[in-house]
Design an enzyme around this catalytic site. Structure first.
Site, mmCIF file in Angstrom:
data_model
loop_
_atom_site.group_PDB
_atom_site.id
_atom_site.type_symbol
_atom_site.label_atom_id
_atom_site.label_comp_id
_atom_site.label_asym_id
_atom_site.label_seq_id
_atom_site.Cartn_x
_atom_site.Cartn_y
_atom_site.Cartn_z
ATOM 1 N N TYR A 1 0.842 -1.188 0.000
ATOM 2 C CA TYR A 1 0.000 0.000 0.000
ATOM 3 C C TYR A 1 0.886 1.249 0.000
ATOM 4 C CZ TYR A 1 -3.916 -3.158 0.794
ATOM 5 O OH TYR A 1 -4.853 -4.141 0.657
ATOM 6 N N ARG B 1 2.384 -1.452 11.003
ATOM 7 C CA ARG B 1 2.552 -2.757 10.355
ATOM 8 C C ARG B 1 3.441 -2.562 9.139
ATOM 9 N NH1 ARG B 1 -2.024 -7.368 8.766
ATOM 10 N NH2 ARG B 1 -0.654 -9.100 9.325
ATOM 11 N N GLY C 1 -4.452 -14.541 12.630
ATOM 12 C CA GLY C 1 -5.403 -13.880 11.760
ATOM 13 C C GLY C 1 -6.579 -14.752 11.388
ATOM 14 N N CYS D 1 -7.910 -23.307 11.447
ATOM 15 C CA CYS D 1 -7.758 -22.737 10.110
ATOM 16 C C CYS D 1 -6.729 -23.561 9.339
ATOM 17 C CB CYS D 1 -7.300 -21.282 10.200
ATOM 18 S SG CYS D 1 -6.785 -20.574 8.622
ATOM 19 N N CYS E 1 -6.961 -22.319 3.602
ATOM 20 C CA CYS E 1 -7.464 -22.640 2.263
ATOM 21 C C CYS E 1 -7.698 -21.382 1.439
ATOM 22 C CB CYS E 1 -8.739 -23.462 2.354
ATOM 23 S SG CYS E 1 -10.174 -22.540 2.983
ATOM 24 N N CYS F 1 -15.621 -17.561 6.214
ATOM 25 C CA CYS F 1 -14.654 -18.637 6.433
ATOM 26 C C CYS F 1 -15.263 -19.926 5.907
ATOM 27 C CB CYS F 1 -14.317 -18.789 7.913
ATOM 28 S SG CYS F 1 -13.292 -20.243 8.280
ATOM 29 N N ALA G 1 -21.046 -31.043 3.230
ATOM 30 C CA ALA G 1 -22.378 -30.428 3.287
ATOM 31 C C ALA G 1 -23.269 -31.128 4.300
ATOM 32 C CB ALA G 1 -23.032 -30.454 1.906
ATOM 33 N N GLN H 1 -16.057 -36.178 -0.152
ATOM 34 C CA GLN H 1 -14.967 -35.805 -1.058
ATOM 35 C C GLN H 1 -13.678 -35.457 -0.325
ATOM 36 O OE1 GLN H 1 -15.233 -36.215 -4.146
ATOM 37 N NE2 GLN H 1 -17.233 -35.657 -4.953
#
Length: 651
Positions: free
Chosen positions: A172, A220, A318, A342, A345, A362, A402, A429
């Protein structure tokens, strides 16, 4: 206490934190279109504050309209925003967390639509990724932006924030000035290290002057840009003490910029956890203020070790806070089995935000971003609890992503839930999707879901085929059909040969693959199957009919798949149409020429078709049902889990 360093308090310029965990700024796009704080954002942050984190840093907040990175970015360029911004500390303070507002200017990493004008930058060099023309900032404009940072910081203080964080990372505006990669100026703000650092140091001085000596100011930074022509960690070690002298109280050491290969600023599952900690340690060695480490850290063991070694004084978790807002409380109580981990992905968070232009969520936590609907009591204790529906007998057919998600959501509403799957093990899957390199953690989510269902008394019956007679006899009130999809292959001569196998059977080890192997299809299934085989030393060639790679290199996982394929000697051919499968070759046409590729094993990865065999049965019996996941249409894990969750809430 298994984590004495992580749960020890720490003070940053008078701001005492209950532990050393930080939830860093993460873009959500939850704010209102007038750049004010929405109910959705307030509830989202309150949920994480309640979860036990020490410090929450808000997502980016534009100090000037032209600095917005996206249209509904939070704003702090006017006093009119102060009441709105106050909603964030008001939502988080009751739960014991401290809150910092992240001050941001996107520079060239935005669009004219978002910024309301041509983007501005140190030099008129377009963003490598966005290719948006930009305007070189005049000296007068530089001073306006410097003042804008200071004014925004004062508004944050008036709004009740405990600190501010200046965003000087990830390519940035501040990074653009620091970097010879993006700053080609020849005046006092370009050229030498001192000149390229001038703007950033003036921003820090402006913020410090505005908020006073006793208000915490964090910054940061990217410790290393990791791009050709950019700065490295040695430059940051030179800069860090100067940042402290200018008024910084803590340094948050990230890595990379927009165009860093593999998007290491938001590293995928392909990257080693904690990979960026050496950069934090390098900065910590040259400053006396606290240093915050970040970079694919999702486990308290890794954080504790980093703190104990002295790599950092605080650690940012995070995306882990997206996956499980109660993460820190669970760690404190020793309930690690309860944590939804986490896996990096990136489907629900950064890829959804950047590539789909949708608000973040998420993959594994469908409630992320829905707290204002599912838990309104977080911000409004007087909110009336939702009325519970009448208890129903709900059958979930399919124990894949699912189905498991639907079962947990329905059980959470008090439904009498039972899950059935025809396979001998649950997971659907994910049984095959978790086998390629770096994806093993996907099955960890299945195991976590099974533990959650067991605690709610939900039986998961494997090896169970649901028939019309069973439905007639037991008559559930409602059914969630999560029956998944089955693989399909094009009608190519020889496709039924004995040496031709489906990719899923290869991944779960049902077949022995002999080299050389030819994979038909270059989507994620084909690419990951090649990755799986190359890791075992099996030579692969992927043949794809499309003329371009279906798996884009722009995504972090896609980048690493292509990189490992090249490094492992894998071959890929695009725009090739398979004509026939022979006993030891695959015949294909490329650029009008017929060719053949040696193949001892042929693997199909050509797509799948929904398995909705129960559709007509349920209609005929008059049983209410919902279809979710691949049974609707084969898609990503994100859609499967979220559709299942919604069905469980609505059935």
């Amino acid at each position: 206490m298994n984590y004495p360093h992580l749960f020890s308090p720490v003070t940053i310029n008078g701001m005492e934190l209950r532990n050393r965990s930080v939830m860093p700024a993460m873009g959500t796009a939850y704010a209102n279109m007038d750049n004010t704080v929405s109910d959705r954002l307030a509830h989202f942050l309150a949920s994480r504050a309640r979860g036990g984190v020490g410090l929450i840093i808000s997502e980016v907040c534009a100090v000037l309209p032209r600095g917005k990175g996206f249209p509904n970015e939070l704003g702090a360029w006017s006093d009119d925003f102060i009441p709105s911004l106050a909603r964030i500390p008001d939502a988080c303070h009751p739960w014991g967390a401290r809150v910092a507002l992240q001050l941001h200017h996107a520079g060239r990493e935005t669009t004219e639509y978002a910024a309301g004008a041509m983007p501005e930058a140190p030099s008129a060099i377009p963003s490598v990724i966005l290719q948006q023309p930009c305007e070189e900032m005049s000296t007068a404009r530089i001073l306006e932006v410097v003042e804008g940072f200071g004014s925004a910081a004062l508004r944050a203080k008036k709004a009740g924030f405990d600190a501010v964080e200046i965003h000087g990372a990830h390519g940035y505006l501040l990074t653009q000035f620091l970097s010879p990669f993006s700053n080609h100026r020849q005046d006092a703000y370009g050229g030498s290290d001192e000149n390229r650092a001038r703007f950033v140091l003036e921003v820090v001085e402006s913020v410090r002057a505005a908020v006073g000596a006793d208000f915490p100011v964090l910054i940061r930074v990217s410790g290393d840009e990791l791009v050709k022509g950019g700065y490295g960690v040695e430059f940051m070690k030179w800069l860090a003490p100067r940042l402290v002298s200018a008024g910084v109280d803590a340094i948050h050491v990230s890595v990379g910029v927009y165009s860093t290969p593999g998007n290491l600023s938001i590293a995928s599952m392909d990257t080693e956890p904690g990979f960026n900690l050496p950069n934090a340690r390098a900065v910590k060695e040259v400053v006396s203020v606290p240093v915050i480490g970040v970079g694919r850290i999702n486990h308290p063991d890794l954080a504790e070790q980093a703190l104990a070694r002295g790599d950092a004084d605080l650690v940012s978790f995070g995306r882990q806070h997206l996956a499980d807002p109660d993460f820190m409380n669970k760690v404190l109580s020793g309930d690690l089995d309860e944590v939804c981990w986490c896996v990096a992905c990136n489907q629900g968070c950064i890829e959804r935000l950047s590539f789909e232009m949708k608000s973040a969520t998420c993959t594994f936590n469908p409630a992320c971003g829905r707290e204002f609907k599912e838990a309104p009591v977080l911000v409004n204790p007087d909110a009336a609890p939702k009325a519970q529906p009448a208890r129903k007998k709900v059958w979930v057919v399919g124990a894949g992503p699912a189905g498991l998600s639907a079962a947990l959501a329905a059980a959470g509403r008090g439904m009498d839930v039972e899950v059935f799957d025809r396979e001998p093990v649950p997971g659907g899957q994910l049984q095959s999707a978790s086998r390629p390199p770096h994806k093993e953690a996907f099955m960890g989510w299945v195991e976590w879901m099974l533990r959650q269902l067991a605690r709610k008394g939900v039986p998961v019956n494997v090896g169970s085929v649901i028939t019309e007679q069973l439905l007639k006899t037991n008559r559930p009130d409602a059914v969630v059909m999560a029956t998944g999809a089955y693989p399909v292959a094009a009608p190519i001569p020889g496709i039924d040969s004995a040496h031709v196998f489906d990719a899923r059977d290869v991944l779960v080890g049902k077949v022995e693959v002999k080299a050389p192997a030819v994979i038909l299809g270059a989507g994620y299934v084909g690419m990951e199957t090649a990755d799986f085989l190359l890791a075992k030393g099996i030579r692969t060639t992927i043949i794809e009919m499309q003329t371009y790679p279906p798996v884009a290199k722009l995504t972090a996982h896609g980048y690493w798949l292509h990189k490992r394929n090249r490094a492992g000697g894998g071959r890929m051919m695009f725009g090739a149409k398979v004509k026939a499968v022979g006993s030891d070759t695959v015949v294909y046409e490329l650029n009008g020429e017929e060719r053949s590729e040696p193949a001892s094993t042929v693997i199909t990865a050509m797509g799948a078709r929904p398995d909705n065999v129960l559709d007509e049965v349920l209609k005929g019996l008059g049983i209410a049902y919902k279809v979710v996941g691949d049974a609707v249409s084969p898609r990503r894990l994100l859609e499967a889990i979220h559709e299942g969750h919604r069905a469980g809430l609505e059935i």
